[in-house]
Design an enzyme around this catalytic site. Structure first.
Site, short mmCIF file in Angstrom:
data_model
loop_
_atom_site.label_atom_id
_atom_site.label_comp_id
_atom_site.label_asym_id
_atom_site.label_seq_id
_atom_site.Cartn_x
_atom_site.Cartn_y
_atom_site.Cartn_z
N ARG A 153 0.84 -1.20 0.00
CA ARG A 153 0.00 0.00 0.00
C ARG A 153 0.88 1.25 0.00
O ARG A 153 0.52 2.27 -0.58
CB ARG A 153 -0.91 0.01 1.24
CG ARG A 153 -1.98 -1.08 1.21
CD ARG A 153 -2.94 -0.94 2.38
NE ARG A 153 -3.95 -2.01 2.35
CZ ARG A 153 -3.82 -3.19 2.93
NH1 ARG A 153 -2.70 -3.49 3.58
NH2 ARG A 153 -4.76 -4.09 2.85
N ARG A 181 -12.60 -8.94 7.88
CA ARG A 181 -11.82 -10.08 7.37
C ARG A 181 -11.55 -11.08 8.49
O ARG A 181 -11.74 -12.29 8.33
CB ARG A 181 -10.50 -9.58 6.77
CG ARG A 181 -10.71 -8.91 5.43
CD ARG A 181 -9.43 -8.43 4.79
NE ARG A 181 -9.71 -7.99 3.42
CZ ARG A 181 -9.10 -6.98 2.81
NH1 ARG A 181 -8.15 -6.28 3.43
NH2 ARG A 181 -9.43 -6.66 1.58
N ASP A 206 -10.59 -4.52 8.11
CA ASP A 206 -9.67 -5.48 8.74
C ASP A 206 -10.42 -6.39 9.71
O ASP A 206 -10.20 -7.60 9.75
CB ASP A 206 -8.54 -4.75 9.47
CG ASP A 206 -7.54 -4.13 8.49
OD1 ASP A 206 -7.39 -4.65 7.38
OD2 ASP A 206 -6.91 -3.11 8.85
N HIS A 210 -3.59 0.29 8.83
CA HIS A 210 -4.23 -0.66 7.92
C HIS A 210 -3.20 -1.69 7.45
O HIS A 210 -2.15 -1.33 6.97
CB HIS A 210 -4.77 0.13 6.73
CG HIS A 210 -5.63 -0.66 5.81
ND1 HIS A 210 -6.37 -1.74 6.21
CD2 HIS A 210 -5.89 -0.50 4.49
CE1 HIS A 210 -7.03 -2.22 5.18
NE2 HIS A 210 -6.76 -1.48 4.12
#
Ligand code: APR
Length: 308
Positions: free
Chosen positions: A88, A151, A148, A175
């Site tokens: 990212r 998930r 997050d 993140h």
């Protein structure tokens, strides 16, 4: 009065967020992008779906910021997604440039809106948007923790063969890689996770969650996840528009909470009509605090590079 949500970036995350928001009849949705025709086409397609799903959400696409005027919430997904092998953080400079292009125009037409930032690297982009907007800190919120934790919840539910509705998860921090899950505050029907799973299993699921974005990038090859990210945005939009006072993990600009100052980091926030109405603070163990500090240090490094 009808609520209005603008979604900046009508790519995978943006268009799918528009879809979920319109389908839940939370607000009218304006999609905006720089690619001519794409927001108009996707907006019209969504509008034409509304009679079938029996929802009165008005959806429209545009390239003109004047059409976004007086939005209650503006979701910023504009940016470049990851490709396989990219982190990212590799998106930092390019997405910062896009943020500089977008935020000023958004604020000009919707000076009272609440901003939800989705572009990556999330915490640094939220910080850039906060500085560029000049908004108070309750009105700039980063979307990461809801994703997050979703998930993690999905993996826990799958492992224990229980309903996802029974699983709650508590995550702090940035993140992805530096995410700090707190298993002792993650529960299945109120039972703390460590009572139901051994440490090795928890660790395996935590690691899969940390790598959750990369796992999907590897499959898709040309882009990154969008169904779960946009569903996460929608939960935040709903909490704000319905003034639910819902506690969700979000990236928030901290001013001393958890010992962190002047930085966006993921923490549990109470979301209501004023945006972030409270940051929920809990006592951390020294190990948890160290992990959170490490996460904050990683965000600090990124914001230093772009000078925000
Ligand atoms: N203004 C408006 N839209 C822009 C701009 C800009 N300055 N620059 C790029 N866009 C648009 C692109 O034209 C594209 O339609 O943003 C959209 C991004 O869509 P995708 O490429 O499909 O990317 P997506 O998967 O939606 O991810 C967007 O969210 O999850 C994060 O890491 C991800 O940073 C990425 C962002």
């Amino acid at each position: 009065m009808r609520k209005k949500v603008t979604v900046v970036g009508s790519g995978n995350v943006g268009a799918t967020a528009a879809h979920w928001i319109a389908a839940a009849e939370l607000a009218d949705v304006t999609l905006i992008d720089i690619i001519e025709g794409v927001p108009e086409g996707k907006g019209l397609d969504l509008l034409e779906a509304m009679p079938i799903i029996k929802k009165d959400s008005y959806v429209v696409g545009t390239e003109n910021y004047a059409d976004t005027a007086n939005s209650d919430i503006v979701v910023i997904t504009a940016g470049v997604p990851r490709k396989p092998g990219m982190s990212r953080d590799d998106l930092l400079n390019i997405n910062h440039k896009i943020m500089k292009d977008v935020v000023g125009k958004v604020v000009q037409y919707s000076p009272d809106c609440i901003l939800i930032i989705v572009s990556n690297p999330l915490d640094a982009m939220a910080q850039a948007a906060y500085k560029l907007s000049g908004f108070s800190r309750n009105r700039v919120i980063g979307m990461a923790g809801v994703l997050d934790s979703a998930r993690f919840r999905a993996f826990v539910a799958q492992e224990l063969k229980v309903s996802v509705e029974n699983v709650t998860a508590f995550v702090l921090g940035g993140h992805g890689d530096t995410m700090v899950p707190l298993p002792r505050y993650s529960t299945v029907a109120g039972i703390p996770l460590p009572e139901l799973m051994d440490k090795a299993t928890i660790d395996r699921l935590v690691q899969r969650t940390r790598d959750g974005g990369a796992e999907i990038v590897k499959y898709l090859k040309t882009g990154s996840a969008y169904y779960a990210p946009s569903a996460a945005v929608t939960e935040m939009v709903e909490a704000i528009l319905k003034d639910k006072k819902k506690i969700l993990p979000c990236a928030a600009y901290l001013e001393g909470e958890y010992g962190i100052n002047g930085l966006f980091v993921g923490v549990p926030c109470k979301l209501g009509s004023r945006g972030i109405e409270d940051v929920i603070q809990i006592r951390l163990t020294p190990e948890e605090q160290a992990a959170l500090d490490k996460s904050a240090a990683a965000v600090k490094e990124l914001v230093a590079v772009i000078g925000v």
